[in-house]
Design a protein around this motif. Structure first.
Motif, PDB file in Angstrom:
ATOM      1  N   UNK A 163       0.850  -1.198   0.000  1.00 46.81           N
ATOM      2  CA  UNK A 163       0.000   0.000   0.000  1.00 46.81           C
ATOM      3  C   UNK A 163       0.883   1.243   0.000  1.00 46.81           C
ATOM      4  N   UNK A 164       0.459   2.238  -0.761  1.00 41.25           N
ATOM      5  CA  UNK A 164       1.159   3.522  -0.825  1.00 41.25           C
ATOM      6  C   UNK A 164       0.258   4.576  -0.183  1.00 41.25           C
ATOM      7  N   UNK A 165       0.820   5.386   0.709  1.00 38.31           N
ATOM      8  CA  UNK A 165       0.055   6.477   1.316  1.00 38.31           C
ATOM      9  C   UNK A 165       0.454   7.767   0.610  1.00 38.31           C
ATOM     10  N   UNK A 166      -0.522   8.402   0.000  1.00 33.28           N
ATOM     11  CA  UNK A 166      -0.297   9.712  -0.633  1.00 33.28           C
ATOM     12  C   UNK A 166      -0.850  10.777   0.316  1.00 33.28           C
ATOM     13  N   UNK A 167      -0.106  11.856   0.512  1.00 31.49           N
ATOM     14  CA  UNK A 167      -0.562  12.944   1.377  1.00 31.49           C
ATOM     15  C   UNK A 167      -0.457  12.553   2.846  1.00 31.49           C
ATOM     16  N   UNK A 168      -0.880  13.489   3.698  1.00 32.42           N
ATOM     17  CA  UNK A 168      -0.761  13.243   5.139  1.00 32.42           C
ATOM     18  C   UNK A 168      -1.955  13.855   5.860  1.00 32.42           C
ATOM     19  N   UNK A 169      -2.089  13.502   7.133  1.00 29.04           N
ATOM     20  CA  UNK A 169      -3.160  14.041   7.980  1.00 29.04           C
ATOM     21  C   UNK A 169      -4.523  13.788   7.355  1.00 29.04           C
ATOM     22  N   UNK A 170      -5.373  14.819   7.336  1.00 29.80           N
ATOM     23  CA  UNK A 170      -6.737  14.667   6.813  1.00 29.80           C
ATOM     24  C   UNK A 170      -6.746  14.431   5.308  1.00 29.80           C
ATOM     25  N   UNK A 171      -5.624  14.722   4.651  1.00 34.75           N
ATOM     26  CA  UNK A 171      -5.536  14.564   3.187  1.00 34.75           C
ATOM     27  C   UNK A 171      -5.021  13.184   2.777  1.00 34.75           C
ATOM     28  N   UNK A 172      -4.646  12.370   3.729  1.00 35.59           N
ATOM     29  CA  UNK A 172      -4.000  11.084   3.390  1.00 35.59           C
ATOM     30  C   UNK A 172      -4.971  10.173   2.648  1.00 35.59           C
ATOM     31  N   UNK A 173      -4.444   9.478   1.640  1.00 34.15           N
ATOM     32  CA  UNK A 173      -5.248   8.473   0.924  1.00 34.15           C
ATOM     33  C   UNK A 173      -4.354   7.295   0.564  1.00 34.15           C
ATOM     34  N   UNK A 174      -5.002   6.139   0.399  1.00 33.28           N
ATOM     35  CA  UNK A 174      -4.249   4.910   0.145  1.00 33.28           C
ATOM     36  C   UNK A 174      -4.424   4.454  -1.290  1.00 33.28           C
ATOM     37  N   UNK A 175      -3.350   3.902  -1.839  1.00 27.78           N
ATOM     38  CA  UNK A 175      -3.424   3.288  -3.175  1.00 27.78           C
ATOM     39  C   UNK A 175      -2.726   1.938  -3.095  1.00 27.78           C
ATOM     40  N   UNK A 176      -3.360   0.919  -3.639  1.00 23.99           N
ATOM     41  CA  UNK A 176      -2.720  -0.402  -3.722  1.00 23.99           C
ATOM     42  C   UNK A 176      -2.847  -0.899  -5.165  1.00 23.99           C
ATOM     43  N   UNK A 177      -1.820  -1.598  -5.669  1.00 23.66           N
ATOM     44  CA  UNK A 177      -1.911  -2.091  -7.050  1.00 23.66           C
ATOM     45  C   UNK A 177      -3.136  -2.980  -7.249  1.00 23.66           C
ATOM     46  N   UNK A 178      -3.777  -2.858  -8.422  1.00 27.34           N
ATOM     47  CA  UNK A 178      -4.984  -3.661  -8.687  1.00 27.34           C
ATOM     48  C   UNK A 178      -4.637  -5.134  -8.846  1.00 27.34           C
ATOM     49  N   UNK A 179      -5.637  -6.002  -8.707  1.00 28.51           N
ATOM     50  CA  UNK A 179      -5.421  -7.439  -8.877  1.00 28.51           C
ATOM     51  C   UNK A 179      -5.252  -7.700 -10.368  1.00 28.51           C
ATOM     52  N   UNK A 180      -4.003  -7.835 -10.763  1.00 30.32           N
ATOM     53  CA  UNK A 180      -3.666  -7.911 -12.187  1.00 30.32           C
ATOM     54  C   UNK A 180      -3.830  -9.316 -12.736  1.00 30.32           C
ATOM     55  N   UNK A 181      -4.034 -10.275 -11.840  1.00 38.43           N
ATOM     56  CA  UNK A 181      -4.053 -11.676 -12.268  1.00 38.43           C
ATOM     57  C   UNK A 181      -2.750 -12.364 -11.916  1.00 38.43           C
ATOM     58  N   UNK A 182      -1.690 -11.562 -11.713  1.00 35.41           N
ATOM     59  CA  UNK A 182      -0.422 -12.190 -11.342  1.00 35.41           C
ATOM     60  C   UNK A 182      -0.040 -11.912  -9.897  1.00 35.41           C
ATOM     61  N   UNK A 183      -0.801 -11.113  -9.178  1.00 39.07           N
ATOM     62  CA  UNK A 183      -0.498 -10.963  -7.739  1.00 39.07           C
ATOM     63  C   UNK A 183      -1.588 -11.636  -6.914  1.00 39.07           C
ATOM     64  N   UNK A 184      -1.208 -11.960  -5.663  1.00 44.45           N
ATOM     65  CA  UNK A 184      -2.147 -12.715  -4.826  1.00 44.45           C
ATOM     66  C   UNK A 184      -3.194 -11.770  -4.228  1.00 44.45           C
ATOM     67  N   UNK A 185      -4.480 -12.129  -4.330  1.00 51.49           N
ATOM     68  CA  UNK A 185      -5.509 -11.293  -3.699  1.00 51.49           C
ATOM     69  C   UNK A 185      -5.492 -11.498  -2.176  1.00 51.49           C
ATOM     70  N   UNK A 186      -4.720 -10.690  -1.485  1.00 49.93           N
ATOM     71  CA  UNK A 186      -4.527 -10.871  -0.040  1.00 49.93           C
ATOM     72  C   UNK A 186      -5.799 -10.603   0.744  1.00 49.93           C
ATOM     73  N   UNK A 187      -5.996 -11.385   1.773  1.00 48.64           N
ATOM     74  CA  UNK A 187      -7.160 -11.187   2.646  1.00 48.64           C
ATOM     75  C   UNK A 187      -6.942  -9.928   3.496  1.00 48.64           C
ATOM     76  N   UNK A 188      -5.703  -9.676   3.894  1.00 46.93           N
ATOM     77  CA  UNK A 188      -5.412  -8.459   4.667  1.00 46.93           C
ATOM     78  C   UNK A 188      -5.590  -7.232   3.773  1.00 46.93           C
ATOM     79  N   UNK A 189      -5.124  -7.335   2.537  1.00 51.47           N
ATOM     80  CA  UNK A 189      -5.297  -6.247   1.560  1.00 51.47           C
ATOM     81  C   UNK A 189      -6.769  -5.874   1.439  1.00 51.47           C
TER      82      UNK A 189
END
Ligand SMILES: Cc1ncc(COP(=O)(O)O)c(C=O)c1O
Length: 386
Positions: free
Chosen positions: A238-264
């Motif tokens: 997961x990548x965190x863009x911005x900080x504080x109230x502006x923070x948002x998360x981005x994670x790579x989409x399920x491309x078919x070659x990565x594992x769909x994590x339950x924690x993710x």
């Protein structure tokens, strides 16, 4: 059927075995076994003492890798109750993995009955220490004696358990990652989205390369362009863009070659509930480098059942290296810490389980587990129904 050990270890012996457990070594005293044949389906579900298997040298799973597995955890809450985190999601992923490898799919009810039976039996193994949990390892392998290259006609499901602190030990240690440009984890159309044994064997050379470069873990890029970040070792990113109230998360989409994590998946739902928007979007290695240089990316973390949530503080490639956000000053970023506390709070029963993720397990018979007893009837019943 239930055949517990005749002479269980004493609490003192259990405590010695679990005092500082290296990941994957402090096994409990029992396991569950279920067989599958084309004629009988799933049958002979049994809780039995943990012990070695007698295998024919031509057991086909050993040769051609028809093996799928899972990893999930049972936690003891501060009140002493034991519950398992999202076993239904792991059951579904194991079915999907089996489907990809032409293996019989273990019904979800039987998976859950096996988990209930083993955790109920061995729950006294989970120390009260909040940093420990019981890691459950379901595995299914092709057990037929044949070297014909075709889907096997006999399989065996096993469920084992061991006490663990975390993949990286007790602490939430920040990790230094190596981005491999030579190796890839999975090919387009391959088995990357399945949790199958071969994916892990194929990752070891790259992990060795990471360690040679002084890093803890390897980061995988996409197999086609070697440009897009996919995941890290056995964890999602997961990548965190911005900080504080502006923070948002981005994670790579399920491309078919990565594992769909339950924690993710859990974090994609938990973050918005904490007021942190979370999206799935491609992140290139160049985005990562430039985002850290401009300060737009403030934190990066990896997540998974074994290692929980681990901050990624330093990135190394063949040509350069960089630090993430305020890594130098603070080992665990603010957003990473908030998410980690919220997830761990639910798992430990300290925060409301608003998503109904925890499956409670029957209380242990106290003060000591009996030498003989019945596994919940459902284990046998479920096998008979499958
Ligand atoms: C390759 C890989 N990616 C990601 C994960 C994280 O998945 P989960 O959160 O279900 O443990 C794992 C662990 O199972 C893994 O092996």
């Amino acid at each position: 059927m239930s055949k517990p050990v005749a002479h269980p270890l004493t609490p003192q012996q259990r405590a010695e075995r679990t005092a500082s457990p290296t990941f994957g070594t402090a096994f409990t005293e029992h396991m569950v076994s279920v067989k599958w044949t084309a004629e009988q389906g799933w049958h002979e579900a049994e809780l039995q003492p943990y012990g070695p298997l007698l295998l024919d040298p031509a057991t086909v799973g050993l040769h051609y890798g028809q093996v799928v597995f899972e990893g999930l955890k049972a936690f003891r809450s501060h009140t002493g109750d034991v519950a398992v985190f999202r076993p239904d999601a792991h059951a579904r992923r194991m079915r999907a993995s089996a489907h990809r490898l032409m293996m019989p799919e273990l019904p979800e009810e039987l998976f859950l009955a096996a988990v209930d039976a083993l955790v109920a039996q061995d729950q006294d193994w989970i120390p009260d220490d909040p940093n420990t949990s019981l890691y459950l390892r379901p595995v299914t392998f092709a057990s037929e004696r044949t070297l014909a290259l075709r889907p096997a006609r006999e399989y065996r499901f096993l469920l084992l358990a061991f006490v663990t602190e975390g993949y990286f030990g007790r602490s939430q240690r920040p990790v230094r990652v190596w981005v491999t440009e030579e190796y890839t984890r999975a090919a387009a159309g391959g088995t990357g989205a399945a949790k199958c044994a071969g994916n892990y064997a194929g990752s070891l050379r790259a992990q060795e390369e990471a360690q040679d470069k002084g890093c803890d873990q390897v980061v995988w890029l996409d197999p086609t362009e070697r440009r897009w970040v996919e995941e890290m070792g056995g964890m999602n990113l997961f990548f965190v863009y911005g900080a504080g109230a502006e923070a948002r998360l981005v994670t790579p989409p399920l491309s078919g070659s990565l594992l769909p994590g339950v924690t993710r998946d859990a974090l994609l739902r938990l973050a918005p509930a904490l007021g942190i928007p979370a999206t799935e979007a491609p992140v290139s290695l160049e985005d990562w480098r430039a985002g850290c240089a401009s300060g737009e990316i403030t934190e990066v973390f990896a997540c998974g059942t074994a290692a929980r949530i681990s901050p990624v503080n330093e990135v190394c490639t063949s040509g350069d290296s960089w630090t993430v956000g305020t890594a130098g000053e603070r080992p665990v970023g603010e957003v990473t810490a908030r998410l980690s506390d919220a997830l761990f709070g639910i798992q430990r029963g300290e925060l409301p389980d608003r998503f109904s993720w925890m499956r409670p397990v029957a209380p242990a018979p106290r003060p000591a587990a009996p030498a003989s007893g019945q596994a919940p009837a459902s284990l046998t019943d479920q096998a008979a129904r499958s």
